[in-house]
Design an enzyme around this catalytic site. Structure first.
Site, PDB file in Angstrom:
ATOM      1  N   LYS A  22       0.725  -1.141   0.109  1.00 50.08           N
ATOM      2  CA  LYS A  22       0.017  -0.089   0.201  1.00 50.08           C
ATOM      3  C   LYS A  22       0.813   1.386  -0.143  1.00 50.08           C
ATOM      4  CE  LYS A  22      -1.783   1.524   4.094  1.00 50.08           C
ATOM      5  NZ  LYS A  22      -1.361   3.045   4.474  1.00 50.08           N
ATOM      6  N   ASN A  23       1.786   1.314   0.879  1.00 52.77           N
ATOM      7  CA  ASN A  23       2.600   2.481   0.974  1.00 52.77           C
ATOM      8  C   ASN A  23       3.675   2.799   0.071  1.00 52.77           C
ATOM      9  OD1 ASN A  23       1.005   2.843   3.384  1.00 52.77           O
ATOM     10  ND2 ASN A  23       2.662   2.349   4.618  1.00 52.77           N
ATOM     11  N   ARG A  92      -4.245  10.305   4.413  1.00 52.88           N
ATOM     12  CA  ARG A  92      -3.190  11.008   4.774  1.00 52.88           C
ATOM     13  C   ARG A  92      -1.980  11.080   3.379  1.00 52.88           C
ATOM     14  NH1 ARG A  92       0.169  14.485   8.063  1.00 52.88           N
ATOM     15  NH2 ARG A  92       2.178  14.063   7.630  1.00 52.88           N
ATOM     16  N   CYS A 116      -5.470   8.018   9.086  1.00 51.31           N
ATOM     17  CA  CYS A 116      -5.586   7.339  10.886  1.00 51.31           C
ATOM     18  C   CYS A 116      -5.434   8.566  11.668  1.00 51.31           C
ATOM     19  CB  CYS A 116      -4.529   6.295  10.664  1.00 51.31           C
ATOM     20  SG  CYS A 116      -5.211   4.662   9.999  1.00 51.31           S
ATOM     21  N   ARG A 121      -0.210  15.151  13.122  1.00 52.29           N
ATOM     22  CA  ARG A 121       0.415  14.743  11.868  1.00 52.29           C
ATOM     23  C   ARG A 121       0.726  15.890  11.093  1.00 52.29           C
ATOM     24  NH1 ARG A 121      -1.549   8.686   9.917  1.00 52.29           N
ATOM     25  NH2 ARG A 121       0.373   8.770   8.540  1.00 52.29           N
ATOM     26  N   PRO A 122       1.540  16.944  11.238  1.00 54.62           N
ATOM     27  CA  PRO A 122       1.822  17.837  10.654  1.00 54.62           C
ATOM     28  C   PRO A 122       2.467  17.795   9.193  1.00 54.62           C
ATOM     29  CG  PRO A 122       3.057  18.005  12.650  1.00 54.62           C
ATOM     30  CD  PRO A 122       2.467  16.854  12.652  1.00 54.62           C
ATOM     31  N   ILE A 123       2.349  19.046   8.462  1.00 52.11           N
ATOM     32  CA  ILE A 123       3.120  18.733   6.986  1.00 52.11           C
ATOM     33  C   ILE A 123       4.132  19.915   6.975  1.00 52.11           C
ATOM     34  CG2 ILE A 123       1.379  17.365   5.869  1.00 52.11           C
ATOM     35  CD1 ILE A 123       0.392  20.171   4.722  1.00 52.11           C
ATOM     36  N   ASP A 124       4.562  20.549   8.156  1.00 51.79           N
ATOM     37  CA  ASP A 124       5.539  21.583   8.245  1.00 51.79           C
ATOM     38  C   ASP A 124       6.849  21.139   7.532  1.00 51.79           C
ATOM     39  OD1 ASP A 124       5.778  19.775  10.411  1.00 51.79           O
ATOM     40  OD2 ASP A 124       7.215  20.880  11.181  1.00 51.79           O
ATOM     41  N   ASP A 308       4.574   0.536  12.048  1.00 48.92           N
ATOM     42  CA  ASP A 308       3.396   0.075  11.418  1.00 48.92           C
ATOM     43  C   ASP A 308       3.363  -1.528  12.099  1.00 48.92           C
ATOM     44  OD1 ASP A 308       2.917   2.206  10.091  1.00 48.92           O
ATOM     45  OD2 ASP A 308       3.573   1.634   8.352  1.00 48.92           O
ATOM     46  N   ILE A 330       7.621   7.017  16.818  1.00 51.56           N
ATOM     47  CA  ILE A 330       7.305   7.806  15.660  1.00 51.56           C
ATOM     48  C   ILE A 330       6.111   8.618  15.658  1.00 51.56           C
ATOM     49  CG2 ILE A 330       6.891   7.362  13.041  1.00 51.56           C
ATOM     50  CD1 ILE A 330       9.745   6.538  13.971  1.00 51.56           C
ATOM     51  N   ARG A 400      -8.387  -0.569   4.659  1.00 45.59           N
ATOM     52  CA  ARG A 400      -7.859   0.757   4.220  1.00 45.59           C
ATOM     53  C   ARG A 400      -6.220  -0.133   3.511  1.00 45.59           C
ATOM     54  NH1 ARG A 400      -6.117   4.648   7.635  1.00 45.59           N
ATOM     55  NH2 ARG A 400      -4.791   5.093   5.899  1.00 45.59           N
TER      56      ARG A 400
HETATM   57  N1  EPU Z   1       6.034  14.824  10.777  1.00 47.14           N
HETATM   58  C1  EPU Z   1       6.167  15.939  11.295  1.00 47.14           C
HETATM   59  N2  EPU Z   1       5.994  17.097  10.322  1.00 47.14           N
HETATM   60  C2  EPU Z   1       6.081  16.804   9.156  1.00 47.14           C
HETATM   61  C3  EPU Z   1       5.994  15.263   8.543  1.00 47.14           C
HETATM   62  C4  EPU Z   1       5.843  14.476   9.621  1.00 47.14           C
HETATM   63  O1  EPU Z   1       6.338  16.337  12.313  1.00 47.14           O
HETATM   64  O2  EPU Z   1       5.949  17.564   7.837  1.00 47.14           O
HETATM   65  C5  EPU Z   1       6.072  13.827  12.034  1.00 47.14           C
HETATM   66  C6  EPU Z   1       4.745  13.130  12.009  1.00 47.14           C
HETATM   67  O3  EPU Z   1       3.492  13.745  12.667  1.00 47.14           O
HETATM   68  C7  EPU Z   1       5.265  11.725  12.542  1.00 47.14           C
HETATM   69  C8  EPU Z   1       6.719  11.457  12.230  1.00 47.14           C
HETATM   70  O4  EPU Z   1       6.976  12.716  11.800  1.00 47.14           O
HETATM   71  O5  EPU Z   1       5.207  11.838  14.001  1.00 47.14           O
HETATM   72  C9  EPU Z   1       6.848  10.382  10.963  1.00 47.14           C
HETATM   73  O6  EPU Z   1       5.740  10.911   9.962  1.00 47.14           O
HETATM   74  P1  EPU Z   1       6.075  10.491   8.295  1.00 47.14           P
HETATM   75  O7  EPU Z   1       6.137  11.601   7.360  1.00 47.14           O
HETATM   76  O8  EPU Z   1       7.479   9.580   8.381  1.00 47.14           O
HETATM   77  O9  EPU Z   1       5.027   9.415   8.104  1.00 47.14           O
HETATM   78  P2  EPU Z   1       3.971   9.642   7.126  1.00 47.14           P
HETATM   79  O10 EPU Z   1       4.570   9.837   5.541  1.00 47.14           O
HETATM   80  O11 EPU Z   1       2.737  10.331   7.565  1.00 47.14           O
HETATM   81  C10 EPU Z   1       4.152   6.974   6.344  1.00 47.14           C
HETATM   82  C11 EPU Z   1       3.311   5.774   6.070  1.00 47.14           C
HETATM   83  C12 EPU Z   1       2.821   5.348   7.763  1.00 47.14           C
HETATM   84  C13 EPU Z   1       3.975   4.915   8.429  1.00 47.14           C
HETATM   85  C14 EPU Z   1       5.045   6.358   8.508  1.00 47.14           C
HETATM   86  C15 EPU Z   1       6.166   5.913   9.095  1.00 47.14           C
HETATM   87  C16 EPU Z   1       2.420   5.917   4.158  1.00 47.14           C
HETATM   88  C17 EPU Z   1       1.055   6.179   3.366  1.00 47.14           C
HETATM   89  N3  EPU Z   1       2.145   6.130   5.428  1.00 47.14           N
HETATM   90  O12 EPU Z   1       3.456   8.176   7.096  1.00 47.14           O
HETATM   91  O13 EPU Z   1       1.957   4.272   7.190  1.00 47.14           O
HETATM   92  O14 EPU Z   1       3.438   4.605   9.627  1.00 47.14           O
HETATM   93  O15 EPU Z   1       5.311   6.535   7.028  1.00 47.14           O
HETATM   94  O16 EPU Z   1       6.968   4.612   8.776  1.00 47.14           O
HETATM   95  O17 EPU Z   1       3.280   5.800   3.561  1.00 47.14           O
HETATM   96  C18 EPU Z   1       0.330   2.751   7.746  1.00 47.14           C
HETATM   97  O18 EPU Z   1       0.344   2.150   6.799  1.00 47.14           O
HETATM   98  O19 EPU Z   1      -0.403   2.300   8.855  1.00 47.14           O
HETATM   99  C19 EPU Z   1       1.008   3.962   8.150  1.00 47.14           C
HETATM  100  C20 EPU Z   1       0.437   4.885   9.217  1.00 47.14           C
END
Ligand code: EPU
Length: 419
Positions: A22-23, A92, A116, A121-124, A308, A330, A400
């Protein structure tokens, strides 16, 4: 609203072929926007998040069809650069369409993504990295409006404060068609990043260093289409192995990605079950009660133990012999499944980022509600090894990420029904 009814206590035994990841699928589907042609993606899992990605592609003008685990995405014509809030909120991963749209069209309007509930889960990091690449970004009425003033992003040196998977993907997607060189320091090293880069390279992109902390990209004017097979889903793999381990079972997992699953396998092995790997197969046998894991299980970015897989391993350890300790590093709120496991008889104490799991002799069936994707899968595992009947509601979370999970469980001899 659908639910699972599970009668626990059966020994699980059989062979399963792992679904596509999926990811990986989601960023690769977004990346197909950059190709201005028709891409064919094999091993694309049949999941609600994949349908959501198809809807986003169709909404911006692509023609995306899906059958028999093959997605065909025609991105010759793009006639829109904004994605509605409704589509963005479905998952997300919709945020990675930001980098892909910028790479394709030099502009886009998106909103804060859904997904989820795993805490804030910010995008800063996404925003500041794209700004460094010359993208002008402003917020207005909940929309995020992005534009490359010269029509094309500019290569830049990006130092991520944390190896965020999504931010790394967004920068890569924007950089492959940007002007000049982009260097990402402290990039995420997850296997799905390597799969995305493998796809982009098949489309003509110039990328080096994926899988390491420094990724270097030289932008190209245009990419071309390709045919690509998505990697196997290491987290679905971790889920089915935890399930078989918990249910004193025997499992042959085919189409497995063994090196990518090593951080999980090396921990699972410490529960005392036998694990053998060969070629793309993993064989697991778990004859007796699992042993608790002695060392603290710390979730970390890859190649650490994957966040995960935390919930599914916790479900397996809830009935192990001894006490295991988890540390979630994480996400802030990734223990939301523990209340349901406790309702099923587990002894789990959560204090901040630490969860202490004292193995109980037995779990019992209960009525529980899936809280998120992996937490929901953990409840399925606990229900399968519990005594009695469980009912799990809100299984839309589970759908999902797992392709027909009840079919897989039934194939192994488990008693599960969707109603
Ligand atoms: N974070 C920030 N700011 C940002 C981006 C991230 O503070 O701009 C923080 C997040 O809030 C979190 C941490 O950094 O606490 C990790 O976030 P990351 O960006 O690495 O995760 P993601 O891209 O949102 C993907 C997977 C997740 C998986 C994580 C970590 C996808 C679609 N999602 O999420 O998968 O847990 O990487 O490996 O690829 C799942 O499949 O169940 C799932 C949640």
């Amino acid at each position: 609203m659908q639910r699972f009814i599970i009668n626990g206590g059966r020994r699980l035994r059989g062979e399963l072929a792992l679904q596509g990841s999926k990811n990986s699928s989601l960023p690769i589907m977004a990346a197909s926007l950059l190709c201005c042609g028709e891409c064919t993606l094999h091993s694309c899992p049949n999941l609600t998040d994949v349908y959501a990605a198809s809807r986003i592609l169709n909404c911006v003008g692509c023609k995306c069809t899906f059958s028999d685990n093959t997605a065909v995405i025609n991105s010759v014509v793009i006639d829109k650069t904004s994605i509605s809030e409704e589509l963005m909120r479905e998952m997300r991963s919709s945020i990675i369409f930001m980098g892909a749209m910028l790479g394709r069209a030099g502009e886009c309007t998106v909103s804060v993504p859904g997904g989820c509930e795993l805490g804030p889960r910010p995008i800063d990091m996404h925003i500041s990295a794209l700004r460094k690449m010359g993208i002008e970004i402003r917020e207005s009425g909940g929309s995020i409006i992005c534009k490359a003033p010269a029509g094309r992003a500019k290569g830049a040196k990006i130092n991520l404060a944390f190896p965020s998977v999504g931010a790394t993907e967004n920068v890569i997607l924007c950089a492959v068609t940007a002007e000049g060189e982009t260097v990402i320091n402290n990039a995420a090293r997850e296997p799905e990043i390597c799969d995305l880069c493998g796809f982009l390279r098949s489309c003509g992109a110039d990328i080096a260093g994926e899988g390491e902390s420094r990724v270097i990209i030289h932008g190209k004017h245009q990419l071309h289409s390709c045919e690509y097979t998505i990697m196997p889903d290491r987290i679905a793999g971790a889920t089915y192995l935890s399930m078989a381990a918990a249910a004193k079972g025997e499992l042959i997992l085919t189409n497995a990605c063994i090196p990518e699953m090593e951080p999980f396998l090396s921990v699972l092995e410490q529960t005392g079950c036998s694990i053998y790997t060969s070629d793309k197969k993993i064989y697991l046998r778990s004859g007796s009660r699992l042993s608790a894991i002695k060392d603290r299980i710390r979730t970390m970015p890859h190649p650490g133990f994957p966040t995960d897989a935390q919930a599914v391993l916790m479900a397996a350890l809830a009935a192990a012999d001894g006490t295991s300790v988890f540390e979630e590093n994480i996400f802030d709120c990734r223990y939301r499944h523990t209340d349901a496991l406790v309702k099923m008889g587990a002894d789990i104490q959560v204090l901040g980022k630490v969860a202490v799991v004292k193995g109980r002799e037995k779990l019992h069936g209960a009525k529980v509600e899936a809280t998120d994707l992996r937490g929901g899968a953990a409840m399925v595992i606990a229900a399968l090894c519990a005594e009695g009947t469980s009912e799990i509601t809100k299984i839309c979370h589970i759908d999902r990420g797992y392709e027909n999970i009840e079919e897989a469980v039934r194939l192994l001899g488990g008693d599960i029904r969707r109603s």
